[in-house]
Write an enzyme that holds these catalytic residues in place. Structure first.
Site, PDB file in Angstrom:
ATOM      1  N   GLY A 114       0.836  -1.189   0.000  1.00 54.07           N
ATOM      2  CA  GLY A 114       0.000   0.000   0.000  1.00 54.07           C
ATOM      3  C   GLY A 114       0.874   1.244   0.000  1.00 54.07           C
ATOM      4  N   CYS A 115       0.334   2.375  -0.448  1.00 55.67           N
ATOM      5  CA  CYS A 115       1.159   3.578  -0.587  1.00 55.67           C
ATOM      6  C   CYS A 115       1.664   4.083   0.768  1.00 55.67           C
ATOM      7  CB  CYS A 115       0.401   4.657  -1.340  1.00 55.67           C
ATOM      8  SG  CYS A 115      -1.233   5.073  -0.672  1.00 55.67           S
ATOM      9  N   HIS A 116       0.769   4.334   1.720  1.00 52.46           N
ATOM     10  CA  HIS A 116       1.209   4.789   3.042  1.00 52.46           C
ATOM     11  C   HIS A 116       2.116   3.747   3.694  1.00 52.46           C
ATOM     12  CE1 HIS A 116      -1.666   8.126   3.064  1.00 52.46           C
ATOM     13  NE2 HIS A 116      -2.618   7.274   2.715  1.00 52.46           N
ATOM     14  N   SER A 118       4.066   1.650   2.291  1.00 49.07           N
ATOM     15  CA  SER A 118       5.394   1.615   1.673  1.00 49.07           C
ATOM     16  C   SER A 118       6.350   2.535   2.406  1.00 49.07           C
ATOM     17  CB  SER A 118       5.308   2.030   0.199  1.00 49.07           C
ATOM     18  OG  SER A 118       4.627   1.067  -0.563  1.00 49.07           O
ATOM     19  N   PHE A 281       7.915   9.986  -1.899  1.00 41.02           N
ATOM     20  CA  PHE A 281       7.758   9.237  -3.147  1.00 41.02           C
ATOM     21  C   PHE A 281       6.433   9.613  -3.774  1.00 41.02           C
ATOM     22  CE2 PHE A 281       6.302   6.950   0.522  1.00 41.02           C
ATOM     23  CZ  PHE A 281       5.168   6.254   0.179  1.00 41.02           C
TER      24      PHE A 281
END
Length: 310
Positions: A114-116, A118, A281
């Site tokens: 998941g983005c968060h 990561s 990012f």
């Protein structure tokens, strides 16, 4: 040439994967008829006739797609939350642990982070692994993200003639039940989920995940943390620690500086009493589509950065 099918290519993540693959001579994108993209029989046909299947779907639909695959040679890269803590799936962040880097090239089933999560795991997992913080540590985290992470509905809210509420940063997941919390704890090695405050901002893409510490919480303090990250990511193409200190970034950290890129930057800012570790990012890059393509490249025996913007 490798045959690739993207189930759910109309969504934000799917579209970004298409952008990264459509110009490549080593990839054949298998494009399902638009009128049949939700037809189970047609999806099943495509899912069983490709080499790599990307799943860019809600959790339930992703699990359904996996159940449709009968061809044992098909390899799956799932961008949903459904399989990220499943031990039978490889977590798609090879820089994080030697075990992941070793398993990924031969993996049949890969769960894209998941983005968060990561950013959080890139920061916290190395500290737990090195013994700098205890696995039972109580941690807080805040994360700034572009509105594209909310999908088509949120994109329309921010880019349309919306009320002023949609033109300013907003904290969400106020009930402390964000879908990434389980993944954040499991992958980082923490026994307790963090207190997490995600903030959606009025820019399209980009992300800055930060975790604050008192030096007394971390063995060796700020300098030990810098060394852990420098050692961990020194040889990485995708995770950059070259500007790790606050002095090198001018005293401020922007959150969308890597929009459109597929890399991640790590920062440690503060002093000997208290400091913040941060990962910057693109939520659609290393936080989603870029990470998915990086995994595919490794699985196919290619340079991990092929087709990516680093």
């Amino acid at each position: 040439m490798h045959k690739v099918f993207i189930d759910g290519r109309e969504g934000t993540t799917g579209l970004r994967i298409v952008e990264r693959l459509e110009g490549r001579s080593d990839i054949e994108l298998m494009l399902i008829d638009e009128a049949l993209r939700k037809d189970p029989a047609e999806r099943k046909k495509y899912l069983n006739s490709c080499d790599i299947a990307f799943l860019c779907l809600p959790d339930a639909a992703a699990m359904e797609a996996v159940s449709m695959i009968e061809n044992k040679s098909v390899r799956v890269i799932d961008t949903s939350t459904a399989h990220r803590t499943n031990p039978d799936w490889v977590y798609g962040f090879p820089e994080l642990k030697e075990e992941l880097a070793a398993r990924l090239p031969k993996a049949k089933r890969v769960a894209v982070p998941g983005c968060h999560a990561s950013g959080f795991n890139a920061l916290v997992a190395p500290l737990v692994e090195a013994g700098a913080i205890n696995s039972d540590a109580l941690i807080t985290c805040f994360s700034l993200t572009g509105y594209s992470g909310g999908g088509k509905k949120m994109i329309a809210e921010y880019e349309g003639d919306a009320i002023s509420e949609f033109k300013s940063p907003r904290i969400y997941a106020l009930a402390q039940q964000h879908k990434h919390l389980r993944e954040m704890a499991a992958i980082s090695g923490l026994k307790n989920q963090p207190v997490f405050s995600p903030i959606v901002d009025d820019f399209y893409s980009g992300m800055l995940v930060s975790v604050p510490f008192f030096a007394s919480q971390v063995k060796g303090g700020i300098e030990a943390v810098k060394k852990i990250y420098l050692d961990k990511y020194a040889s990485s193409k995708m995770v950059d620690v070259s500007d790790i200190s606050a002095e090198k970034v001018g005293g401020m950290l922007g959150s969308n500086n890597l929009s459109g890129r597929d890399t991640m930057q790590i920062f440690v800012c503060g002093n000997e009493e208290r400091f913040t570790v941060s990962a910057r990012f693109d939520n659609l890059g290393k936080g989603a589509s870029g990470a998915a393509v990086q995994c595919m490249n490794i699985m196919l025996g290619l340079d991990e950065a092929t087709g990516l913007d680093i």
